[in-house]
Scaffold this active site. Structure first.
Site, PDB file in Angstrom:
ATOM      1  N   MET A   1       5.973  10.002  -3.269  1.00  0.00           N
ATOM      2  CA  MET A   1       5.391   8.878  -2.431  1.00  0.00           C
ATOM      3  C   MET A   1       5.845   9.273  -0.825  1.00  0.00           C
ATOM      4  O   MET A   1       6.985   9.333  -0.625  1.00  0.00           O
ATOM      5  CB  MET A   1       6.057   7.509  -2.988  1.00  0.00           C
ATOM      6  CG  MET A   1       5.369   6.415  -1.911  1.00  0.00           C
ATOM      7  SD  MET A   1       5.701   4.753  -2.966  1.00  0.00           S
ATOM      8  CE  MET A   1       7.730   4.497  -2.865  1.00  0.00           C
TER       9      MET A   1
ATOM     10  N   ASP B   1       0.994  -1.336  -0.033  1.00  0.00           N
ATOM     11  CA  ASP B   1      -0.059  -0.078  -0.184  1.00  0.00           C
ATOM     12  C   ASP B   1       0.989   1.321  -0.180  1.00  0.00           C
ATOM     13  O   ASP B   1       1.832   1.342   0.789  1.00  0.00           O
ATOM     14  CB  ASP B   1      -1.009  -0.117   1.439  1.00  0.00           C
ATOM     15  CG  ASP B   1      -1.863   1.231   1.272  1.00  0.00           C
ATOM     16  OD1 ASP B   1      -2.922   0.950   0.338  1.00  0.00           O
ATOM     17  OD2 ASP B   1      -1.539   2.236   1.983  1.00  0.00           O
TER      18      ASP B   1
ATOM     19  N   ASP C   1      -2.708  -0.823   6.278  1.00  0.00           N
ATOM     20  CA  ASP C   1      -3.661  -0.929   5.160  1.00  0.00           C
ATOM     21  C   ASP C   1      -3.106  -2.181   4.083  1.00  0.00           C
ATOM     22  O   ASP C   1      -3.974  -2.947   3.608  1.00  0.00           O
ATOM     23  CB  ASP C   1      -3.807   0.156   4.143  1.00  0.00           C
ATOM     24  CG  ASP C   1      -4.708   1.344   4.646  1.00  0.00           C
ATOM     25  OD1 ASP C   1      -5.052   0.822   5.929  1.00  0.00           O
ATOM     26  OD2 ASP C   1      -4.680   2.322   4.337  1.00  0.00           O
TER      27      ASP C   1
ATOM     28  N   HIS D   1      -5.694   4.024   6.465  1.00  0.00           N
ATOM     29  CA  HIS D   1      -4.989   4.828   5.546  1.00  0.00           C
ATOM     30  C   HIS D   1      -3.392   5.115   5.970  1.00  0.00           C
ATOM     31  O   HIS D   1      -2.759   6.087   5.691  1.00  0.00           O
ATOM     32  CB  HIS D   1      -5.494   6.356   5.316  1.00  0.00           C
ATOM     33  CG  HIS D   1      -6.836   6.107   4.432  1.00  0.00           C
ATOM     34  ND1 HIS D   1      -6.872   5.825   3.151  1.00  0.00           N
ATOM     35  CD2 HIS D   1      -8.241   6.404   4.802  1.00  0.00           C
ATOM     36  CE1 HIS D   1      -8.069   5.600   2.909  1.00  0.00           C
ATOM     37  NE2 HIS D   1      -8.731   5.914   3.482  1.00  0.00           N
TER      38      HIS D   1
END
Length: 211
Positions: free
Chosen positions: A37, A24, A191, A186
């Site tokens: 990212m 994730d 996740d 999240h």
């Protein structure tokens, strides 16, 4: 060979074994490069050989997580808000992308050796997470432990098994028995672990259903 002798049949090659790693990604924009990212998490979901799929006992046991220094100034506030990560803090404390991706590659290859299998990234949905993950791997290490196509999308897996259009798939549309017992927070590692559980449930779901 005599006229009555049967030709020797070629044996089928043994299927290559795969180990599935749920990943994730939390990012601050729609594409890598112009945007960053901010974090990513990974969890081993299970192993598949010619005899079938075997889930790991606990997907939270073998994991990887890093928060990264942003690589660009631009960001989409709504995207950054999903994870709640502080870009200013990550600028000071986040891992250098090259270091983090190198450590991740070493971890993936260690998982592959431990399972005697080729690693496959899986995600829900995989397209966004794979795009960032693969771009960062190539940009900062020049290589990917998954190759260029070792990626499996859980939404496609469900749509194929259920016999439904891909665009109709959401977790709300899935049978309750398939859904993981963990919350979707999240936080990238939370996740990844949750989605590893979902992936194992999907892989073991044998019946083709339509709703």
């Amino acid at each position: 060979m005599s006229a009555t002798a049967e030709p020797r049949r070629a044996s089928k090659p043994k299927p290559k074994t795969s180990v599935y790693i749920s990943v994730d990604v939390e990012a601050d924009g729609p594409i890598p490069g112009p945007y960053s990212m901010l974090s990513f998490g990974a969890a081993v979901a299970g192993r598949q050989d010619g005899d079938g799929f075997t889930p790991v006992a606990d997907p939270a046991r073998d994991t990887f997580y890093r928060e990264l220094r942003p690589i660009a100034d631009a960001y989409v506030p709504e995207a950054r808000a999903v994870s709640g990560l502080d870009r200013a803090r990550l600028g000071r404390e986040g891992a250098e992308p090259g270091v983090a991706m190198g450590e991740f590659t070493a971890w993936v290859r260690g998982v592959a050796r431990a399972h005697g299998a080729q690693p496959v990234m899986c995600g829900y949905p995989a397209a966004y997470d794979w795009m960032f993950l693969y771009w960062y791997l190539i940009r900062f290490t020049g290589d990917s432990p998954f190759g260029h196509s070792g990626c499996l999308d859980m939404k496609t897996l469900y749509a194929t098994k259920a016999g439904v259009p891909l665009r109709s798939v959401s977790k709300r549309s899935m049978p309750a028995a398939l859904l993981p017992g963990r919350r979707h927070t999240h936080h990238a590692l939370d996740d990844a672990v949750e989605q590893a559980e979902l992936f194992a449930n999907l892989m073991r779901w044998g019946a083709v259903e339509s709703g």
